[in-house]
Design a protein around this motif. Sequence first.
Motif, PDB file in Angstrom:
ATOM      1  N   PRO A 235       0.961  -1.255   0.033  1.00  0.00           N
ATOM      2  CA  PRO A 235       0.058  -0.105  -0.191  1.00  0.00           C
ATOM      3  C   PRO A 235       0.917   1.274  -0.026  1.00  0.00           C
ATOM      4  O   PRO A 235       0.401   2.394  -0.391  1.00  0.00           O
ATOM      5  N   ALA A 236       2.243   1.166   0.475  1.00  0.00           N
ATOM      6  CA  ALA A 236       3.017   2.288   0.581  1.00  0.00           C
ATOM      7  C   ALA A 236       3.577   2.809  -0.730  1.00  0.00           C
ATOM      8  O   ALA A 236       4.281   3.599  -0.908  1.00  0.00           O
ATOM      9  N   ALA A 237       3.664   1.629  -1.585  1.00  0.00           N
ATOM     10  CA  ALA A 237       4.463   1.612  -2.882  1.00  0.00           C
ATOM     11  C   ALA A 237       3.721   2.948  -3.662  1.00  0.00           C
ATOM     12  O   ALA A 237       4.911   3.687  -4.262  1.00  0.00           O
ATOM     13  N   GLU A 238       2.748   3.113  -3.842  1.00  0.00           N
ATOM     14  CA  GLU A 238       2.064   3.965  -4.706  1.00  0.00           C
ATOM     15  C   GLU A 238       2.684   5.556  -4.388  1.00  0.00           C
ATOM     16  O   GLU A 238       3.068   6.369  -5.225  1.00  0.00           O
ATOM     17  N   GLU A 239       2.434   5.894  -3.049  1.00  0.00           N
ATOM     18  CA  GLU A 239       2.876   7.163  -2.407  1.00  0.00           C
ATOM     19  C   GLU A 239       4.623   7.391  -2.663  1.00  0.00           C
ATOM     20  O   GLU A 239       5.137   8.306  -3.091  1.00  0.00           O
ATOM     21  N   ARG A 240       5.440   6.186  -2.443  1.00  0.00           N
ATOM     22  CA  ARG A 240       6.549   6.112  -2.549  1.00  0.00           C
ATOM     23  C   ARG A 240       7.114   6.458  -4.009  1.00  0.00           C
ATOM     24  O   ARG A 240       7.936   7.224  -4.644  1.00  0.00           O
ATOM     25  N   PHE A 241       6.373   5.948  -5.013  1.00  0.00           N
ATOM     26  CA  PHE A 241       6.500   5.940  -6.462  1.00  0.00           C
ATOM     27  C   PHE A 241       6.175   7.464  -6.825  1.00  0.00           C
ATOM     28  O   PHE A 241       6.668   8.187  -7.555  1.00  0.00           O
ATOM     29  N   LYS A 242       5.149   8.082  -6.301  1.00  0.00           N
ATOM     30  CA  LYS A 242       4.686   9.647  -6.543  1.00  0.00           C
ATOM     31  C   LYS A 242       5.881  10.423  -6.219  1.00  0.00           C
ATOM     32  O   LYS A 242       6.344  11.354  -6.729  1.00  0.00           O
ATOM     33  N   ASP A 243       6.671  10.194  -4.977  1.00  0.00           N
ATOM     34  CA  ASP A 243       7.690  11.067  -4.321  1.00  0.00           C
ATOM     35  C   ASP A 243       9.056  10.796  -5.283  1.00  0.00           C
ATOM     36  O   ASP A 243       9.551  11.844  -5.616  1.00  0.00           O
ATOM     37  N   ILE A 244       9.189   9.705  -5.765  1.00  0.00           N
ATOM     38  CA  ILE A 244      10.293   9.338  -6.921  1.00  0.00           C
ATOM     39  C   ILE A 244      10.068   9.943  -8.082  1.00  0.00           C
ATOM     40  O   ILE A 244      11.040  10.756  -8.624  1.00  0.00           O
ATOM     41  N   SER A 245       9.042  10.162  -8.720  1.00  0.00           N
ATOM     42  CA  SER A 245       8.641  10.694  -9.728  1.00  0.00           C
ATOM     43  C   SER A 245       8.665  12.135  -9.758  1.00  0.00           C
ATOM     44  O   SER A 245       9.260  13.024 -10.589  1.00  0.00           O
ATOM     45  N   GLU A 246       8.160  12.810  -8.666  1.00  0.00           N
ATOM     46  CA  GLU A 246       8.283  14.262  -8.338  1.00  0.00           C
ATOM     47  C   GLU A 246       9.709  14.584  -8.209  1.00  0.00           C
ATOM     48  O   GLU A 246      10.187  15.635  -8.883  1.00  0.00           O
ATOM     49  N   ALA A 247      10.739  13.860  -7.488  1.00  0.00           N
ATOM     50  CA  ALA A 247      11.893  14.144  -7.578  1.00  0.00           C
ATOM     51  C   ALA A 247      12.792  14.550  -8.753  1.00  0.00           C
ATOM     52  O   ALA A 247      13.517  15.269  -9.120  1.00  0.00           O
ATOM     53  N   TYR A 248      12.501  13.248  -9.386  1.00  0.00           N
ATOM     54  CA  TYR A 248      12.978  13.321 -10.689  1.00  0.00           C
ATOM     55  C   TYR A 248      12.644  14.399 -11.643  1.00  0.00           C
ATOM     56  O   TYR A 248      13.425  14.820 -12.482  1.00  0.00           O
ATOM     57  N   ASP A 249      11.410  14.470 -11.697  1.00  0.00           N
ATOM     58  CA  ASP A 249      10.874  15.682 -12.572  1.00  0.00           C
ATOM     59  C   ASP A 249      11.484  16.902 -12.118  1.00  0.00           C
ATOM     60  O   ASP A 249      11.955  17.575 -13.235  1.00  0.00           O
ATOM     61  N   VAL A 250      11.748  17.078 -11.072  1.00  0.00           N
ATOM     62  CA  VAL A 250      12.399  18.423 -10.752  1.00  0.00           C
ATOM     63  C   VAL A 250      13.761  18.352 -11.052  1.00  0.00           C
ATOM     64  O   VAL A 250      14.563  19.329 -11.761  1.00  0.00           O
ATOM     65  N   LEU A 251      14.670  17.166 -10.526  1.00  0.00           N
ATOM     66  CA  LEU A 251      16.093  17.345 -10.809  1.00  0.00           C
ATOM     67  C   LEU A 251      16.483  17.106 -12.413  1.00  0.00           C
ATOM     68  O   LEU A 251      17.645  17.413 -12.421  1.00  0.00           O
ATOM     69  N   SER A 252      15.481  16.431 -13.171  1.00  0.00           N
ATOM     70  CA  SER A 252      15.930  16.281 -14.457  1.00  0.00           C
ATOM     71  C   SER A 252      15.846  17.632 -15.242  1.00  0.00           C
ATOM     72  O   SER A 252      16.346  17.489 -16.371  1.00  0.00           O
TER      73      SER A 252
END
Length: 319
Positions: A41-58
């Motif tokens: 259940p926590a994977a979706e929120e973790r995936f959103k955090d990962i996507s947000e971080a990469y979207d900004v830093l890329s």
Amino acid sequence: MAPSRDFYETLGVSRDVSADDMQRAYRKLARTYHPDVNKDPAAEERFKDISEAYDVLSDPEQRRRYDAFGPDFRQVPPDMDRQTWARARAGAAAGGGGHARRGGGPAEHVYTRSGGFQDIDLEAMFGGMFGGRGGGRSGPIPGADQEAEIELPVEEAYAGGHRTVTLSGPDGSRTLDVRIPPGVTDGQRIRLSGQGGRGGDGATNGDLYLVVRLAPHPRYRVDGRDITVTLPLAPWEAALGASVAVDTPGGEGKVWVPPGTSSGRRLRLKGQGLPNPRGRPGDLYAEARIMVPPKLSDEERQMFEQLAAVSTFDPRRQP
């Protein structure tokens, strides 16, 4: 509101990481935590955090601002330097900060990830820089950036197009015509210049960032820019090899199935995943799944019985 995470820590990379190494780190994490793969259940929120971080830093410009201002980078006016921002925050802390509005001072509304609009008191944040009751303003107040989510089907993310979006806020609803660029990925932001918080005293408005969320799809599984689709095969197609049609978001394609293909084998169609305006497109993977007729004719049954009688193949005793 939960404390802001460091985007570099979220991706597990150092602050001087190269763009290529960061992309590799992101793809590895995305494969691990994608909700279609990880049922925690926590994977979706973790995936959103990962996507947000990469979207900004890329994005080089967003990464520069993040490095300079940290998690507050979206709230910093474009023409403000790091030293001025630090003094502004110190003044807000000395004056009590928070969300209380002093003397009817200006406030902006920012859409938060937790849902809803949150008031941020610009006068408290910037201390005496913009004046208050009893003191004149020293200059215009730029509008704050805002953020909201938009859900897209995979086909629309692939091809792009136009979408009418209705957003609700404290001042009522507004409708925007949004251009969806081809190849947007889950977690990517679409920037609408000047559609954020209103600026004061003639200052420019902030920007609105629409965060893309890809809707679950009955056929496609998306990992970054790569797409996986199930490829149903007849037993003879898998055994003998065949050129078969495969569904892709861009239309019907063809894939060659090598002889001796078993269920689970992934056949790669290079460049047939989500487009990438700034680089290499993703790939499409057709995942073989061998299907048998639900009801055999007499002739089919006879042929399968003949095959069973002469074949020495044992699928449960493979090397």
